[in-house]
Design an enzyme around this catalytic site. Sequence first.
Site, mmCIF file in Angstrom:
data_model
loop_
_atom_site.group_PDB
_atom_site.id
_atom_site.type_symbol
_atom_site.label_atom_id
_atom_site.label_comp_id
_atom_site.label_asym_id
_atom_site.label_seq_id
_atom_site.Cartn_x
_atom_site.Cartn_y
_atom_site.Cartn_z
ATOM 1 C CG HIS A 147 -1.299 0.422 10.596
ATOM 2 N ND1 HIS A 147 -1.538 1.434 9.702
ATOM 3 C CD2 HIS A 147 -0.450 -0.433 9.976
ATOM 4 C CE1 HIS A 147 -0.864 1.212 8.586
ATOM 5 N NE2 HIS A 147 -0.191 0.080 8.729
ATOM 6 C CD GLU A 148 0.696 -3.876 11.325
ATOM 7 O OE1 GLU A 148 0.401 -4.636 10.382
ATOM 8 O OE2 GLU A 148 1.472 -2.918 11.203
ATOM 9 C CG HIS A 192 -2.471 -3.694 6.906
ATOM 10 N ND1 HIS A 192 -2.592 -3.038 5.714
ATOM 11 C CD2 HIS A 192 -1.402 -3.117 7.556
ATOM 12 C CE1 HIS A 192 -1.663 -2.095 5.618
ATOM 13 N NE2 HIS A 192 -0.940 -2.120 6.725
ATOM 14 C CD GLU A 237 1.354 0.382 5.198
ATOM 15 O OE1 GLU A 237 1.309 0.873 6.341
ATOM 16 O OE2 GLU A 237 1.443 -0.839 4.991
#
Length: 268
Positions: free
Chosen positions: A137-138, A141, A201
């Site tokens: 997820h990070e 980003h 997100e």
Amino acid sequence: MKYAWRSLFFAVTIILSGCAAVPMTGRSQLSLVDNDEIFPMSFKQYEQVKSENKVIKGTTESQMIEEVGVRMQVAVEKYFENEGKSEYLDGYAWEFNLIENDETVNAWCMPGGKVVFYTGILPICENEEGIAVVMGHEIAHAIANHGRERMSQQKMSNVGLTALAVVLGVGGGSAITNEMIMQSAGAATSLGILKFSRKHESEADKMGLFFMAMAGYDPEEAPEFWERMTSGDGQSPPEFISTHPSHDTRIKDLNKNMQEALTYYHAH
């Protein structure tokens, strides 16, 4: 007045010309700032964060953070190489660190690939697969350039506010009038950013799911991680005033993208 409309026209022109496409999702995003400008500032800030906190080294947990990060970095770089888009990752300087802070249940990634996990999120991760969920997820980003997009939104907001003040003839007016304009436009801008942040997100959830699968981590672990997060963070704010999707929404969306993620997983 004609100068005011020119300012507005200039703002619209910036929006139309300063766009890029997010890899994998293809979503059009505002891109008014170059990574060549952002990355050096990001890396400098990352070093400051490390200097002001206790970075954990040599433990099982810290080594796992680094190993998962490197494994996912390699998978992502291989994906872009196979797609003939290796240049997309030019300037990225990946780094994966664990910071001691048991009160902070969080992780983040600065533009350019600088990742931090806080020890507070490790109990919810539970294991290597859980760390991979968060890591994917990070990293997503960073790959999606969400930080650059947020900066571009802020830059565009500033241009728009300046043009609006000229149109309304308050550029040199009283502080109270200017403050009222800033508050009303700021409120609208803030709500817009809330909505966009939820979009970021959700996009990072989807891309991160694919990235962890590419690295050989079972993507079906992702909904389970969010189930644990749901039971561990108490009362969440209503989704429409939150900068993040509700946990139920995240789990539903992850499951919706699971078949495609499993394709990456089985091809690993």
